[in-house]
Design a protein around this motif. Structure first.
Motif, PDB file in Angstrom:
ATOM      1  N   ARG A 160      -4.636  10.551  -7.403  1.00  8.94           N
ATOM      2  CA  ARG A 160      -4.724  10.300  -8.737  1.00  8.94           C
ATOM      3  C   ARG A 160      -3.398  10.423  -9.415  1.00  8.94           C
ATOM      4  NH1 ARG A 160     -10.237   9.528 -12.022  1.00  8.94           N
ATOM      5  NH2 ARG A 160      -9.045   8.281 -13.263  1.00  8.94           N
ATOM      6  N   ASP A 161      -2.907  11.842  -8.973  1.00  8.93           N
ATOM      7  CA  ASP A 161      -1.830  12.307  -9.671  1.00  8.93           C
ATOM      8  C   ASP A 161      -0.687  11.815  -9.092  1.00  8.93           C
ATOM      9  OD1 ASP A 161      -3.555  14.042 -11.136  1.00  8.93           O
ATOM     10  OD2 ASP A 161      -2.798  15.783 -10.073  1.00  8.93           O
ATOM     11  N   SER A 162      -0.415  10.840  -8.311  1.00 10.08           N
ATOM     12  CA  SER A 162       0.866  10.426  -7.723  1.00 10.08           C
ATOM     13  C   SER A 162       0.688   8.957  -7.300  1.00 10.08           C
ATOM     14  CB  SER A 162       1.012  11.063  -6.149  1.00 10.08           C
ATOM     15  OG  SER A 162       2.195  10.329  -5.575  1.00 10.08           O
ATOM     16  N   ARG A 163       1.380   8.113  -8.029  1.00 12.91           N
ATOM     17  CA  ARG A 163       1.573   6.730  -7.811  1.00 12.91           C
ATOM     18  C   ARG A 163       2.048   6.243  -6.303  1.00 12.91           C
ATOM     19  NH1 ARG A 163       1.495   1.866 -10.053  1.00 12.91           N
ATOM     20  NH2 ARG A 163       2.701   0.131  -9.169  1.00 12.91           N
ATOM     21  N   ALA A 164       2.960   7.232  -5.974  1.00 15.39           N
ATOM     22  CA  ALA A 164       3.180   6.973  -4.529  1.00 15.39           C
ATOM     23  C   ALA A 164       2.060   7.189  -3.517  1.00 15.39           C
ATOM     24  CB  ALA A 164       4.532   7.815  -3.930  1.00 15.39           C
ATOM     25  N   ALA A 165       1.419   8.219  -3.702  1.00 15.22           N
ATOM     26  CA  ALA A 165       0.241   8.535  -2.996  1.00 15.22           C
ATOM     27  C   ALA A 165      -0.864   7.438  -2.933  1.00 15.22           C
ATOM     28  CB  ALA A 165      -0.138   9.778  -3.029  1.00 15.22           C
ATOM     29  N   THR A 166      -1.212   6.952  -4.289  1.00 18.77           N
ATOM     30  CA  THR A 166      -2.107   5.975  -4.534  1.00 18.77           C
ATOM     31  C   THR A 166      -1.812   4.600  -3.623  1.00 18.77           C
ATOM     32  OG1 THR A 166      -2.782   6.950  -6.733  1.00 18.77           O
ATOM     33  CG2 THR A 166      -3.290   4.562  -6.409  1.00 18.77           C
ATOM     34  N   LEU A 167      -0.532   4.189  -3.881  1.00 14.48           N
ATOM     35  CA  LEU A 167      -0.045   3.047  -3.065  1.00 14.48           C
ATOM     36  C   LEU A 167      -0.308   3.178  -1.689  1.00 14.48           C
ATOM     37  CD1 LEU A 167       2.977   2.301  -5.390  1.00 14.48           C
ATOM     38  CD2 LEU A 167       0.741   0.830  -5.327  1.00 14.48           C
ATOM     39  N   ALA A 168       0.348   4.673  -1.069  1.00 11.77           N
ATOM     40  CA  ALA A 168       0.051   4.666   0.418  1.00 11.77           C
ATOM     41  C   ALA A 168      -1.565   4.548   0.773  1.00 11.77           C
ATOM     42  CB  ALA A 168       0.663   6.004   0.732  1.00 11.77           C
ATOM     43  N   TRP A 169      -2.412   5.083  -0.140  1.00 15.67           N
ATOM     44  CA  TRP A 169      -3.717   5.097   0.096  1.00 15.67           C
ATOM     45  C   TRP A 169      -4.280   3.592   0.253  1.00 15.67           C
ATOM     46  CZ3 TRP A 169      -7.005   7.437   2.588  1.00 15.67           C
ATOM     47  CH2 TRP A 169      -8.594   7.276   2.482  1.00 15.67           C
ATOM     48  N   HIS A 170      -3.700   2.711  -0.793  1.00 16.70           N
ATOM     49  CA  HIS A 170      -4.261   1.442  -0.704  1.00 16.70           C
ATOM     50  C   HIS A 170      -3.940   0.715   0.574  1.00 16.70           C
ATOM     51  CE1 HIS A 170      -5.944   0.698  -4.661  1.00 16.70           C
ATOM     52  NE2 HIS A 170      -4.908   1.311  -5.125  1.00 16.70           N
ATOM     53  N   ALA A 171      -2.666   1.166   0.871  1.00 22.67           N
ATOM     54  CA  ALA A 171      -1.828   0.290   2.323  1.00 22.67           C
ATOM     55  C   ALA A 171      -2.591   0.850   3.444  1.00 22.67           C
ATOM     56  CB  ALA A 171      -0.390   0.634   2.185  1.00 22.67           C
ATOM     57  N   VAL A 172      -2.828   2.168   3.440  1.00 18.45           N
ATOM     58  CA  VAL A 172      -3.403   2.554   4.894  1.00 18.45           C
ATOM     59  C   VAL A 172      -4.892   2.075   4.921  1.00 18.45           C
ATOM     60  CG1 VAL A 172      -4.608   4.659   5.697  1.00 18.45           C
ATOM     61  CG2 VAL A 172      -1.841   4.674   4.906  1.00 18.45           C
ATOM     62  N   CYS A 173      -5.572   2.094   3.815  1.00 19.28           N
ATOM     63  CA  CYS A 173      -7.101   1.619   3.796  1.00 19.28           C
ATOM     64  C   CYS A 173      -7.312   0.333   4.280  1.00 19.28           C
ATOM     65  CB  CYS A 173      -7.726   1.786   2.594  1.00 19.28           C
ATOM     66  SG  CYS A 173      -8.267   3.592   2.021  1.00 19.28           S
ATOM     67  N   TRP A 174      -6.476  -0.622   3.701  1.00 16.30           N
ATOM     68  CA  TRP A 174      -6.569  -2.157   3.779  1.00 16.30           C
ATOM     69  C   TRP A 174      -5.799  -2.455   5.282  1.00 16.30           C
ATOM     70  CZ3 TRP A 174     -10.258  -4.810   2.395  1.00 16.30           C
ATOM     71  CH2 TRP A 174     -10.894  -4.637   1.516  1.00 16.30           C
ATOM     72  N   GLY A 175      -4.615  -1.837   5.613  1.00 13.40           N
ATOM     73  CA  GLY A 175      -3.947  -2.026   6.701  1.00 13.40           C
ATOM     74  C   GLY A 175      -4.414  -1.625   8.048  1.00 13.40           C
ATOM     75  N   ILE A 176      -5.185  -0.487   7.990  1.00 20.46           N
ATOM     76  CA  ILE A 176      -5.636   0.484   9.324  1.00 20.46           C
ATOM     77  C   ILE A 176      -7.276   0.602   9.083  1.00 20.46           C
ATOM     78  CG2 ILE A 176      -5.402   2.372  10.472  1.00 20.46           C
ATOM     79  CD1 ILE A 176      -2.474   2.571   9.541  1.00 20.46           C
TER      80      ILE A 176
END
Length: 241
Positions: free
Chosen positions: A160-176
């Motif tokens: 939650r403290d990092s927009r980049a980490a949040t976007l990466a988390w969305h991508a990894v969850c739905w991509g992998i």
């Protein structure tokens, strides 16, 4: 099961892990950082002398990956490993362990009733606190289980403290993660819970304050290398001496 904005109802989480237990090791094994970063958090506990004479608690041991991380840094310690999901614990106990490792089937909130008592010299809680209904109460309980000067290591996702980490988390969850979970189990409940529960969990700064509010001293945080940088963190706190 319905997965809400913050994940599953916390009472339903052990059942979801039971359903996913058979494929769990294969799925996490596809992440080259998973075991290495658990080992890093175990080393960050700073346990002395191969753990000789120490009692350690693996809180939420799952299939035993965090137990193995503790055993690698403290092979001479007594380790009590606890999990609420019977299927995950069965997968853990099917592996080879030395006599110094004991597994207990129990909700982490009910340790005393299952004969798991302190004091412990160290506690490792990996991917646990985000799955509890009352993390503050559990942090206070962990502090009470530790000897003065004992160390708690919380190995957990926090984006939650990092927009980049949040976007990466969305991508990894739905991509992998979610597609892989469907491929192996034909059910995405556990993996959608993972996605949602991480998004809803504390930012790293907020969780550090939780540790201090629970009475821990010397609170500090480190992230991990690789793709999980600023996604997975080790939070360290010490029971006051």
């Amino acid at each position: 099961m319905r997965v809400g904005r913050s994940g599953l109802p916390r009472a339903d989480v052990p059942g979801a892990f039971d359903d996913g237990a058979a494929a769990y090791d294969r799925l996490v094994g596809a992440n080259p950082s998973y075991h290495a970063n658990l080992g890093l958090s175990a080393r960050r506990m700073g346990l002395p002398g191969r753990g000789r004479g120490l009692r350690l608690l693996d809180a939420g041991c799952g299939t035993g990956a965090s137990t193995a991380a503790l055993l690698a840094v403290a092979p001479d310690a007594e380790i009590v490993a606890v999990d609420a999901a019977r299927g995950m614990l069965d997968a853990a106990t099917a592996k080879a362990w030395p006599p110094s490792v004991r597994f207990v089937h129990a909700r982490i909130e009910e340790l005393d009733g299952r004969g798991v008592n302190g004091p412990f010299d160290g506690i490792l809680a990996a991917y646990l606190l985000r799955n509890l209904a009352d993390p503050d109460r559990q942090l206070r309980a962990f502090r009470a289980l530790l000897r003065p000067g004992g160390v708690l290591a919380v190995h957990e996702y926090s984006v939650r403290d990092s927009r980049a980490a949040t976007l990466a988390w969305h991508a990894v969850c739905w991509g992998i993660i979610i597609p892989s979970g469907w491929w192996h189990t034909r059910d995405t409940t556990l993996y959608r819970h993972l996605w949602r529960s991480v998004l809803a969990f504390d930012g790293a700064a907020r969780f550090g304050r939780r540790l201090r509010d629970a009475g821990f001293a010397g609170v500090r945080r480190h992230t991990v290398p690789g793709w999980e940088h600023n996604i997975v963190h080790t939070f360290i706190g010490e029971a006051p001496r």
